[in-house]
Design a protein around this motif. Structure first.
Motif, PDB file in Angstrom:
ATOM      1  N   THR A   1     -10.600   8.596   7.341  1.00  0.00           N
ATOM      2  CA  THR A   1      -9.141   8.710   7.389  1.00  0.00           C
ATOM      3  C   THR A   1      -8.540   8.042   6.168  1.00  0.00           C
ATOM      4  O   THR A   1      -8.845   6.884   5.868  1.00  0.00           O
ATOM      5  N   SER A   2      -7.690   8.786   5.444  1.00  0.00           N
ATOM      6  CA  SER A   2      -6.953   8.220   4.307  1.00  0.00           C
ATOM      7  C   SER A   2      -5.502   8.642   4.408  1.00  0.00           C
ATOM      8  O   SER A   2      -5.190   9.704   4.946  1.00  0.00           O
TER       9      SER A   2
ATOM     10  N   ASP B   1      -1.802   9.287   2.369  1.00  0.00           N
ATOM     11  CA  ASP B   1      -1.089   9.385   1.094  1.00  0.00           C
ATOM     12  C   ASP B   1       0.147   8.496   1.156  1.00  0.00           C
ATOM     13  O   ASP B   1       0.391   7.807   2.162  1.00  0.00           O
TER      14      ASP B   1
ATOM     15  N   GLN C   1      -2.949   7.101  -2.485  1.00  0.00           N
ATOM     16  CA  GLN C   1      -3.988   7.399  -1.503  1.00  0.00           C
ATOM     17  C   GLN C   1      -4.484   6.076  -0.926  1.00  0.00           C
ATOM     18  O   GLN C   1      -5.030   5.235  -1.634  1.00  0.00           O
TER      19      GLN C   1
ATOM     20  N   CYS D   1       0.824  -1.215   0.000  1.00  0.00           N
ATOM     21  CA  CYS D   1       0.000   0.000   0.000  1.00  0.00           C
ATOM     22  C   CYS D   1       0.855   1.262   0.000  1.00  0.00           C
ATOM     23  O   CYS D   1       0.516   2.273  -0.626  1.00  0.00           O
TER      24      CYS D   1
ATOM     25  N   GLN E   1      -6.892   4.242   1.758  1.00  0.00           N
ATOM     26  CA  GLN E   1      -8.067   4.425   2.611  1.00  0.00           C
ATOM     27  C   GLN E   1      -8.009   3.429   3.762  1.00  0.00           C
ATOM     28  O   GLN E   1      -7.980   2.219   3.552  1.00  0.00           O
ATOM     29  N   THR E   2      -7.958   3.938   5.000  1.00  0.00           N
ATOM     30  CA  THR E   2      -7.889   3.063   6.165  1.00  0.00           C
ATOM     31  C   THR E   2      -9.294   2.694   6.599  1.00  0.00           C
ATOM     32  O   THR E   2     -10.309   3.237   6.127  1.00  0.00           O
TER      33      THR E   2
END
Length: 1560
Positions: free
Chosen positions: A144-145, A147, A136, A130, A138-139
Motif C-alpha cells: 500500500t502506497s 500519493d 508517493q 509526508c 509508502q505505508t
C-alpha cells in the motif's frame, strides 16, 4: 479459531441488524451489546486474542459492505489495544485515506484516545510532512502506497481527531500551514482541504485567525482571474461565507470593507462562459447576503442616507432592477436583453446619477462599480449579438459620467475600436450613431480627462479609423484642456509615426491629422514647469520633421497655432526662438550629431514656414547661413554637422519659404555650389576610397542642392557622373558607392545634359550594382567610421509621396540594401526628366532602344514604374508606328503587365503603391489606345474593363483610370478621322463607366477617397489636372462635392459627355449616339430578363430595391436622361420607341421619375413623333396604374404648355386621355383630370363630349378640391434646369458633414446612388390619397343597412327597449338602427369558393410565400395552412405533403388544403428553394430574433415576399440566416418571451396583408 468464529458471528449479527437501524444507530447498538449494560455481553472481549482481534478489525475497515467497517471499528474501540499501538500507527495512514468517512472518523478518535498529547502531536506532524513533501508515501501496510492527495486526506482526518481531543494553538498553527500549502496544489488537494481539513480547523481556531487565513487563501486562489482560479476561490469563500462576510465587512456602510471579497464577487459575476453559471450564482449569493445584512441593520435607513443619499426603499428597488437586468443575460438569446434594456437601464442610470460623485461607495450600495460589472458581463457574453447590442446601447447612455474613467478607457474604448463595423448601420445617412458616440465621449470628458482619453486612444490600436475620428471629434468639442506641451509633443510624434499612419488610408490621413491638431490646439495648456527652451524647440522640430510632406500644406495654419501653444510664445517670438536654435546648429560649439541635426533643421524650416516667417528667415537666418558657408569649400576643418545643416537649410528653405527667388546672394550660393561640387566628386571616387565611403550618406543632400540650382553646376558634375556609369562592374565597396553616388546625382541633373540621347542611353544601360565582395548581408551598414547619429525613416515612407523626392532628395544610403533602391529611383527619375525636355528627340534612340525600355517594365517595382510610365508614353509613337506581329505581342504584354501592377495594390496582401504610380500607370495604359486602334486589337479595352471591375473591389483604381480614360477617349472619338471600330470600342468603355461605382473607404456613413489627380508626376500628361479640366467642364467643383463618394468617376463621365454634346448644338456627336444605343440595349436586356423570369402572373415585374439590377437601372436612366436631352431628329427616332416601351412596363418609382422627365423633355421638343407614341400607349387600357399615371404625366405636361401655346395635336391627345377620367384609381384619375381641365379651359376642343366632360370638372365640387390640391404639384414640375445640373448642382450628398440649412434638393445622393428626393408621381399620389381620406372621413357608414332577417330582428329588439310598452318601431328606424343599438353586423362573405385551377381575376393571389419546412408539428402546419388560405397567399411550403392527409391536419385546416397551393420542400432542399425565390425577385424574410432583427411594425414589406418560419424550439438554422434579406421579431411585453410558431406566422402574414391593403 473459536475466537474468530465468535467475531464473525458478531459481524453476521451486525449485517442482519444494519437494514433495520442504519449505520449510525448500528454503531450505538453494537456498543451496547459489547458492554452488556446489565445483561450478558454478546461476546467476551477478555477471551479474545488481542493482536489477532486487532488485526481482524483493521483488515475489515476497508471492506465494501457498509456494516463490516462499523462492526469492526466498534470492536476495535472496545478492545484493550495498548500493546498494539505500533500496529495501529502503521496502519493509520492507509485507513484514514481509504476508509469511509464515518469509519475513518471513529478510527481516528480511537487512535488518538490511545495516544498522549505529545505522541498525537508528533504523529500528526509527521503525517503532515509526508502529505506535503512526498508525492508517493509508502505505508507499513504491505503493498500500500499513498500519493500526495491520499496522504492529505489521511492528514485531514487525523487532524480532525487530534484537534477534537487536543485543541491546542500549536497544532492549529501547523494545520493552517499545511492547509496553505495544500491550497497551492492541484484541484484534488484543494477539494480535500476545503471539505475535510478546513471545517474542523475553523471550528477550533479563533474566529479572527480563521477569517484571516481563509481570506488569504481566497486572495491567493483568485489572483489568476481565470475562470478556474475564480471557481476555486469562490468555492472556498462560499463554504465559509458567514465567516468571510463579517471579516470582509461587506455589509458595512462605513467604507472599511476588504477589497478581496469585492474583487472576487465582481470577477465571478462578469464571467461569460456557459459553464460558469454556478459561479455567478455563488457570487450573487455572497453579494445578496451582504446587501441583505445591510438592509436589515437597526440603523440602516440613517446609514444609507448619510453614505449614499438614498433611502432603504430606493436602494432595495435599485438592487431588484439590477438583478432583473442581470437575469436577462442568463439566456443565450438576445431577445430578453433587447426587450428589457431600455426600461431597466434608464431607471438604473437615473438612480446612479443621484449618487454622490467622487467617493468610493460601500459594496452594499448599488454603485457604478456594480453597473460596470454587469456591463462587462454583457460585453463578454457568449452570444456576440448581446455584446454588440449592449455596446451600441452603451453609446446611447446620456449618463456616461456615471461610469468610471478606467472602465471607459480600458473596457469600452478598446471594444468600441474593434467592433465599430458591426455597430454602424449601413443606412445611417443621418449619422445618428455618430452623434450618439460623440455625445457619449463628450459626457465622459466633463471631468477633465482629455489627455488620458487621447493616450488611451493611441494605445488601443484600432483596426478601423472611425473610432479615432469620433473620439477626436468629442475631444475637439471639449470645454477644458489638460495637456502639457511636452505631453502634446509626445502624442503628436506617436500620431505621425509610421506605425500609426500606415494604419490609415491615404484618403483619410489629412482629415484625421487636421482633426488631431485641432484637438491639440484646444487641449494644450500653459505649463507651470516649462522645460528649457532649447530642448523644447528641438523636440518641436523633431516632431514637425516626421510629418509627411503630403500633409504639410493643408495643416499649415493649424501647425502654426500649435507651435505657439507648445512654445508658449506668440508667432514672432516662436520664429525668433527657432532662428536662434538654427544659429546654434550652425555654430562649431554645438554637439548635436549630423543626422540628428539635419532632422532638426528640416523641422525648424517647417516651423518657420508654418508661422509664415519668411521675413524673419531672411533677416535672422540668412546672415547666419552666409557666415557658415563663407569659404566653405576651402575649410576642411568645418564640422560635418555645420556643412550638412547649412546645405539642407539653403536648399530646403529655398523650397519651402522662398520658392520664387533665392534666399541668399550670389557669393553665398557660389560657395555652397563649390563645396557641393567638390564633395560630389569625392563621393564619385575622385579621391581616396575612404572619402567615397564617408560621403555616401550625404549624396542625397548634394543631389538636392544641385537640383535646386542645377543651371550653375550641372555641366561640371554631369560628365563625371556619365563617365562613371560607363565603367565596368564594380567589385570593391568604394567602387559600388561611387556608382551609387553618380546615379543619384544624375537623378537630379541628367536632364541638363546637352546630348540628351547619349545621357538617356547611358542611364538606360546602367544597372543597379549588387553587394560588393565581402558584404554578406545587404542589411549591413556601409562602414561609415564617424558617428552620424540617427534619423529613422521608414523605407515605405521614403517613397510614400513621389513629390517628396523633390523636397528631401532621393533617400539616404546607410545600408547596402539602400544602394539598389536609390539607384533605381534616380535612374528612372532622370530618364523621365530627360524625355520631358522639349529638345529631346526620341527618334535618335531607334526602335531597338525603345523596345528595350518597354521590356524593362517586368523587372521594375513601385515607385520606379511611375517614372517608367512617363518615359514609355513618350516613346509609344516611335515603337508602334508600324503594325506587325511583334508589335501586337508587345501591346498585349504591356497591357497585361500594367494591369498586373495596378492589381497588386488591391486586396489581401496588397503591395503599397503611391497614388502617383497608379495615375501614371493608368495614363500609360490609356495612351496605348492609338496603338490598339492601329493594330486592330482589343488588349487595351479589355485591360481597362478589368481595371474598372477591379475598381469596384479596391480603392483608388477607378479614379486613377477615369481622368486618362476620359481625356484619351474623348479626344479620339471627336477626331475627324476616327474610325468606326475605334468609336465603338470607346463607346463600350464609356458605357461601362456610366454605370460604374468605385470602391471607397467606408467610415461609418461617410466615404473617403483620394483626390483625383493628386500625385501625378507629369502635370501635362493624360493623368494631370490639365487633362481633367480639358475633358470635363467644372471638374473642380464636381470633385469637391462628390470627391468622397463612389460615384465620382460616373459623374465625371456624365459631365464630360454632356459638355461634348453642348459643344455640338443641333447635331448629336456619333460617340454619344453609340453610347445611347448601348445604354438602351443594356436596359432593355435587364428588363426583359425580369419579364421572362418564371413565376406566372404573380411574378414581380420590378427588381428588389437597391439590388444590383435596380442600381443599374438608376444609373442607366440617369445617363439616358442626360444624353437624351441633347438628341437630334435621327437619334430621337430610335430613342422614343425605347422610352415608351419602358414606360409601358412597371419600374420602381425612382427609376420611373427619370423616364417621365425624359419623356416630358422629348415630347415638348418632338411633339409629332412623341404624341403618336403617347396616343398608342394610352390606347392600351388594361395596364398597371403606374404605367397609366406616367403616360398621363407626360400628357398633362404637354397640356400645360399647350394651354398657352396651342397645338394642332391637342384634340387627338385629349380624346386619348378622356377615358382615364373614369379610371378606378384616384391618382390616375386625378392626373388625367388636371391636364384635361387645363387644356379644355383654354378652349382646345369643341367636341361636344369633351366639352360636357369639361363642364362636369368645372361644376363638381370634389373635382375642384382635387384640382386645387394638384395645381401646386404640377406647376412645380420644372424641366428648365438641364438634366446634369439637376443631378449634380441641385443634389444633396448624404450624409451631410455640416449643419447648414439647405433648400429642397431635386436629387439625393446616398448609399452610392442618386435618387429623386420626391418623385413627381409620389407627390401626386400623396395629395390624392390625402384628399380621398378626407372624403371618406366625412362619409356616414350607418346609411348602409343589412338585409339579414336576423339583423333586422336584433335591431327591432334594441329599439323596443327605447319605446313605450306595446309600441312597435317603424321599419324606417330599423333600417338605420345600427347607430342606435350599437350591435355589430355579422355576414357571410358573398364570394363563392374558388375551384383549384381557376383562372381570371378571382385567381389572383397575394405574392406571399410562407415557408414552414422547419416546422414539424402537424397542428402548427394545419393552422398555417388555414391562415394562408384565409389571406389568399400564393403558396405554403411544407416539409412533406403527406401530412395533409392526416386527420389531425384536416381537423384544423377545415379544407384549406383543397384551395391553397401547397409545395413540398423538405429541409434538405430548403436552401435551394430560398435561392430560387431570390432569383425570382422575392424578398426573403425570417421570423427570428437576431442582432439585426427589426420589430415587425417597423418592417416595410415588399410586394413579393417569402416568409421563413423556424422550428418550434431551435428557430431558424444559423447557416440559413445569411441567405435572408432581413429578420423580424414580434414586440412582446409580457413575462413569457415566445409565441407558438403558428401564431407568430399568422401575425406576420396579417401585417403583410395590412400593409398591402394600405398601399393599394
Amino acid at each position: 479459531m473459536a475466537t474468530l468464529q465468535t467475531l464473525e458471528a458478531f459481524e453476521a449479527y451486525a449485517a442482519e441488524l444494519f437494514p433495520l437501524v442504519g449505520a449510525e444507530v448500528l454503531e450505538q447498538a453494537l456498543q451496547r451489546l459489547l458492554k452488556g449494560n446489565g445483561h450478558k455481553a454478546l461476546i467476551s472481549l477478555e477471551s479474545l486474542d488481542g493482536p489477532a482481534a486487532v488485526r481482524w478489525c483493521l483488515d475489515g475497515l476497508r471492506q465494501p459492505q457498509p456494516w463490516q467497517p462499523v462492526a469492526r471499528v466498534t470492536v476495535l474501540e472496545a478492545l484493550s489495544v495498548d500493546d498494539d499501538i505500533r500496529l495501529l500507527l502503521d496502519e493509520a495512514p492507509a485507513l484514514l485515506a481509504f476508509a469511509p468517512e464515518p469509519v475513518a472518523k471513529r478510527f481516528g478518535q480511537v487512535l488518538v484516545s490511545l495516544l498522549s498529547e505529545e505522541e498525537a502531536g508528533s504523529w500528526l506532524k509527521s503525517l503532515g510532512q509526508c502529505a506535503i513533501e512526498s508525492r508517493q508515501f509508502q505505508t507499513a501496510s504491505e503493498g500500500t502506497s499513498l500519493d500526495g492527495t491520499e496522504a492529505l486526506r489521511a492528514y485531514a482526518r487525523g487532524t480532525a481527531a487530534v484537534l477534537r481531543q487536543f485543541p491546542r494553538e500549536a497544532y492549529c498553527s501547523d494545520a493552517w500551514s499545511i492547509a496553505r500549502q495544500a491550497m497551492l496544489g492541484d484541484a484534488g488537494d484543494r477539494q480535500i482541504c476545503v471539505q475535510q481539513l478546513l471545517p474542523d480547523l475553523v471550528a477550533v481556531s479563533a474566529r479572527e485567525v480563521a477569517a484571516v487565513e481563509i481570506s488569504n487563501m481566497v486572495e491567493l486562489l483568485g489572483t489568476g482571474q481565470t475562470a478556474a482560479a475564480v471557481r476555486e476561490a469562490l468555492n472556498l469563500a462560499t463554504s465559509f461565507s458567514e465567516l468571510l462576510l463579517d471579516f470582509w465587512k461587506l455589509p458595512s456602510l462605513q467604507g472599511d470593507h476588504n477589497t478581496v471579497g469585492v474583487r472576487l464577487i465582481s470577477d465571478a459575476l462578469r464571467l461569460g462562459q456557459k459553464d460558469c453559471g454556478s459561479l455567478r450564482k455563488q457570487a450573487r449569493f455572497l453579494l445578496e447576503s451582504a446587501v441583505q445584512k445591510s438592509l436589515v441593520a437597526a440603523d440602516a435607513e440613517q446609514c444609507f442616507q448619510s453614505t449614499a443619499g438614498q433611502s432603504l426603499a430606493s436602494t432595495s428597488s435599485a438592487w431588484r432592477l439590477y438583478w432583473e437586468l442581470f437575469d436577462t443575460l442568463e439566456d443565450y438569446s438576445s431577445h430578453l436583453i433587447k426587450s428589457s434594456w431600455q426600461a431597466l437601464s434608464s431607471r438604473l442610470a437615473q438612480y446612479l446619477a443621484t449618487l454622490p460623485k467622487g467617493s468610493e461607495l460601500p459594496p452594499a450600495v448599488l454603485s457604478p462599480f456594480w453597473f460596470e460589472v454587469f456591463l462587462l458581463r454583457a460585453l463578454d457574453h457568449d452570444n456576440d449579438t448581446v455584446q454588440k447590442f449592449v455596446l451600441g446601447q452603451l453609446m446611447c447612455l446620456d449618463e456616461a459620467a456615471c461610469l468610471s474613467e478606467s472602465f471607459i478607457l480600458t473596457e469600452v474604448l478598446p471594444r468600441f475600436g474593434h467592433g465599430i463595423d458591426s455597430l454602424y448601420l449601413r443606412t445611417d445617412v443621418e449619422r445618428t450613431f455618430e452623434r450618439q458616440a460623440v455625445r457619449f465621449f463628450s459626457n465622459f470628458l466633463r471631468g477633465g480627462k482629455a489627455a488620458r482619453l487621447l493616450e488611451a486612444l493611441f494605445a488601443v490600436k484600432a483596426v478601423h479609423f472611425t473610432p479615432v475620428r469620433l473620439v477626436l471629434e468629442a475631444l475637439a468639442s471639449s470645454e477644458s484642456g489638460d495637456l502639457e506641451p511636452a505631453q502634446a509633443l509626445d502624442l503628436a510624434q506617436r500620431f505621425f509615426s509610421s506605425e500609426m499612419l500606415l494604419r490609415m488610408p491615404n484618403s483619410v490621413r489629412q482629415m484625421l491629422a487636421s482633426l488631431f491638431l485641432r484637438v491639440l490646439v484646444r487641449l494644450c495648456v500653459t505649463s507651470r514647469d516649462c522645460p528649457e527652451s532649447g530642448s523644447l524647440v528641438a523636440k518641436v522640430a523633431t516632431t514637425l520633421a516626421v510629418i509627411p510632406d503630403a500633409l504639410l500644406a493643408p495643416l499649415q495654419s493649424l501647425l502654426g497655432s500649435l507651435v505657439q501653444s507648445w512654445l508658449q510664445l506668440d508667432a514672432d517670438a516662436s520664429a525668433a526662438c527657432a532662428g536662434m536654435f538654427l544659429k546654434g546648429l550652425l555654430s562649431a560649439e554645438d554637439q548635436t550629431k549630423p543626422m540628428e541635426a539635419c532632422q532638426q533643421t528640416l523641422g525648424l524650416v517647417r516651423l518657420l514656414w508654418a508661422l509664415q516667417g519668411e521675413a524673419l528667415f531672411l533677416r535672422l537666418v540668412c546672415p547666419v547661413l552666409a557666415e557658415a558657408v563663407r569659404d566653405m569649400h576651402r575649410r576642411s576643418y568645418l564640422p560635418r554637422r555645420v556643412a550638412v545643416c547649412a546645405l539642407l537649410l539653403a536648399a530646403y528653405g529655398a523650397q519651402m519659404l522662398k520658392q520664387d527667388s533665392d534666399i541668399m546672394d550670389s557669393n553665398c550660393l557660389e560657395e555652397i555650389l563649390s563645396y557641393v561640387e567638390n564633395q560630389a566628386m569625392l563621393a564619385m571616387g575622385q579621391g581616396r576610397p575612404e572619402a567615397v565611403v564617408q560621403e555616401a550618406p550625404w549624396v542625397w543632400l548634394y543631389a538636392l542642392v544641385l537640383e535646386r540650382w542645377h543651371p550653375r553646376r550641372a555641366s561640371q558634375v554631369l560628365p563625371k557622373a556619365l563617365e562613371k556609369l560607363r565603367r565596368e562592374e564594380p567589385r570593391e565597396p568604394a567602387e559600388t558607392l561611387g556608382l551609387v553616388a553618380a546615379a543619384s546625382l544624375l537623378g537630379a541633373v541628367a536632364h541638363m545634359a546637352e546630348e540628351k540621347s547619349a545621357a538617356f542611353l547611358a542611364l538606360l544601360r546602367f544597372q543597379a550594382p549588387g553587394k560588393p565582395s565581402g558584404v554578406v548581408d545587404s542589411r549591413f551598414g556601409i562602414g561609415v567610421k564617424e558617428d552620424l547619429g540617427q534619423w529613422q525613416r521608414s523605407r515605405l515612407e521614403e517613397y510614400e509621396d513621389l513629390q517628396r523626392i523633390q523636397h528631401e532628395g532621393l533617400g539616404r544610403v546607410q545600408e547596402w540594401r539602400d544602394a539598389s533602391s536609390v539607384v533605381l529611383v534616380a535612374k528612372w527619375r532622370a530618364l523621365a526628366q530627360i524625355v520631358r525636355c522639349k529638345d529631346f528627340e526620341a527618334q535618335d534612340l531607334g526602335p531597338e532602344v525603345v523596345a528595350e525600355v518597354l521590356e524593362e517594365l517586368d523587372s521594375l517595382q513601385a515607385p520606379h514604374v511611375a517614372y517608367w510610365a512617363v518615359v514609355a508614353r513618350r516613346l509609344y509613337p516611335l515603337y508602334f508606328a508600324e503594325a506587325d506581329g511583334e508589335k501586337q505581342d508587345m501591346l498585349e504584354r504591356l497591357c497585361r503587365s500594367i494591369r498586373g501592377f495596378i492589381s497588386q495594390s488591391v486586396g489581401d496582401g496588397a503591395v503599397y503603391m503611391a497614388r502617383g504610380c497608379l495615375l501614371e500607370l493608368a495614363a500609360a495604359l490609356c495612351d496605348l489606345r492609338q496603338a490598339e486602334v492601329r493594330l486592330k486589337s482589343s488588349s487595351v479595352t479589355q485591360a481597362v474593363r478589368e481595371l474598372l471591375a477591379l475598381g469596384e473591389l479596391g480603392t483608388g483604381v477607378s479614379r486613377a483610370v477615369v481622368t486618362p480614360l476620359l481625356s484619351t477617349l474623348l479626344a479620339e472619338a471627336t477626331a475627324p478621322d476616327c474610325e468606326d471600330g475605334a468609336r465603338q470600342s470607346a463607346a463600350d468603355l464609356l458605357t461601362s463607366l456610366l454605370v460604374h461605382s468605385e470602391y471607397t473607404i467606408k467610415d461609418g456613413a461617410l466615404c473617403h477617397s483620394a483626390k483625383l489627380c493628386a500625385g501625378a508626376l507629369d502635370p501635362s500628361g493624360p493623368a494631370g489636372a490639365a487633362a481633367l479640366h480639358g475633358a470635363v467642364d467644372g471638374a473642380e467643383k464636381l470633385c469637391e462635392k462628390f470627391g468622397g463618394t463612389p460615384a465620382l468617376p460616373r459623374i465625371l463621365a456624365l459631365a464630360a459627355l454632356d459638355g461634348l454634346a453642348q459643344r455640338s448644338p443641333g447635331v448629336m456627336p456619333g460617340i454619344l449616339r453609340e453610347i445611347l444605343t448601348r445604354l438602351l440595349a443594356m436596359l432593355r436586356k435587364e428588363l426583359q430578363s425580369i419579364l421572362d423570369r418564371p413565376g406566372g402572373a404573380n411574378k414581380p415585374l420590378t427588381p428588389m430595391p437597391l439590388s444590383p439590377v435596380h442600381r443599374l437601372q438608376l444609373r442607366g436612366w440617369q445617363a439616358v436622361l442626360i444624353l437624351g436631352c441633347h438628341a437630334d431628329d435621327d437619334t430621337v427616332a430610335e430613342l422614343l420607341p425605347e422610352l415608351f416601351w419602358h414606360l409601358r412596363t412597371p419600374h420602381l418609382p425612382d427609376v420611373r421619375d427619370y423616364q417621365e422627365l425624359l419623356g416630358c423633355v422629348l415630347s415638348r421638343r418632338f411633339q409629332d413623333l412623341a404624341v403618336k407614341h403617347l396616343v398608342d400607349c394610352l390606347a392600351v387600357y388594361d395596364c398597371n396604374n403606374q404605367v397609366s399615371a406616367s403616360l398621363l404625366v407626360i400628357a398633362s405636361f404637354l397640356f400645360l404648355h399647350w394651354s398657352t401655346e396651342g397645338s394642332p395635336l391637342a384634340g387627338q391627345l385629349l380624346k386619348a386621355v378622356a377615358p382615364y377620367l373614369g379610371h378606378n384609381s384616384a391618382y390616375v384619375r386625378g392626373t388625367a383630370a388636371w391636364g384635361f381641365f387645363e387644356l379644355m379651359e383654354a378652349g382646345a376642343s369643341k367636341d361636344p363630349m369633351l366639352v360636357e366632360l369639361h363642364r362636369f370638372l368645372v361644376s363638381n365640387r370634389e373635382c375642384q378640391k382635387m384640382r386645387r390640391r394638384l395645381r401646386p404639384v404640377f406647376q412645380a414640375y420644372d424641366t428648365s434646369k438641364s438634366a446634369l445640373e439637376a443631378l449634380t448642382d441641385l443634389a444633396e450628398v448624404l450624409p451631410r458633414t455640416s449643419d447648414a440649412a439647405m433648400l429642397q434638393p431635386l436629387n439625393i445622393f446616398a448609399d452610392g446612388d442618386f435618387k429623386p428626393s420626391q418623385s413627381f408621381l409620389t407627390l401626386v399620389k400623396d395629395e390624392v390619397a390625402q384628399e380621398m381620406d378626407e372624403i371618406f372621413e366625412e362619409e356616414d357608414f350607418t346609411q348602409y343597412a343589412s338585409s339579414s332577417e336576423h339583423w333586422q330582428e336584433a335591431q327591432m329588439a334594441a329599439l323596443r327597449v327605447q319605446l313605450a310598452p306595446g309600441e312597435e318601431p317603424e321599419p324606417a328606424r330599423v333600417d338605420a338602427a345600427g347607430g342606435v343599438s350599437g350591435l355589430q353586423r355579422k355576414f357571410v362573405p358573398p364570394a363563392p369558393p374558388r375551384l383549384q385551377g381557376a383562372v381570371g381575376p378571382a385567381a389572383q393571389r397575394a405574392p406571399l410565400v410562407v415557408i414552414a419546412s422547419l416546422v414539424d408539428k402537424i397542428p402548427n402546419l394545419a393552422g398555417l395552412c388555414r391562415t394562408c388560405e384565409v389571406f389568399h397567399c400564393e403558396a405554403l411550403c411544407l416539409p412533406n405533403l403527406k401530412v395533409t392527409s392526416e386527420q389531425a391536419f384536416q381537423s384544423i385546416s377545415v379544407t384549406a388544403e383543397k384551395w391553397l397551393p401547397l409545395r413540398g420542400v423538405p429541409r434538405k432542399d430548403l436552401r435551394a428553394q430560398l435561392l430560387e425565390l431570390r432569383h425570382r425577385g422575392y424578398t426573403l424574410l425570417g421570423v427570428e430574433q437576431t442582432h439585426t432583427s427589426v420589430p415587425l411594425d417597423q418592417w416595410e414589406f415588399t410586394e413579393h415576399t417569402a416568409i421563413l418560419l423556424g422550428a418550434e424550439k431551435e428557430g431558424i438554422d444559423a447557416e440559413l440566416l445569411p441567405l435572408l434579406d432581413g429578420c423580424v421579431e414580434i414586440p412582446q411585453q409580457g413575462q413569457l418571451r415566445s409565441l407558438n410558431v403558428h401564431v407568430s406566422g399568422s401575425i406576420v402574414v396579417w401585417e403583410y396583408v395590412r400593409q398591402a391593403r394600405r398601399r393599394h
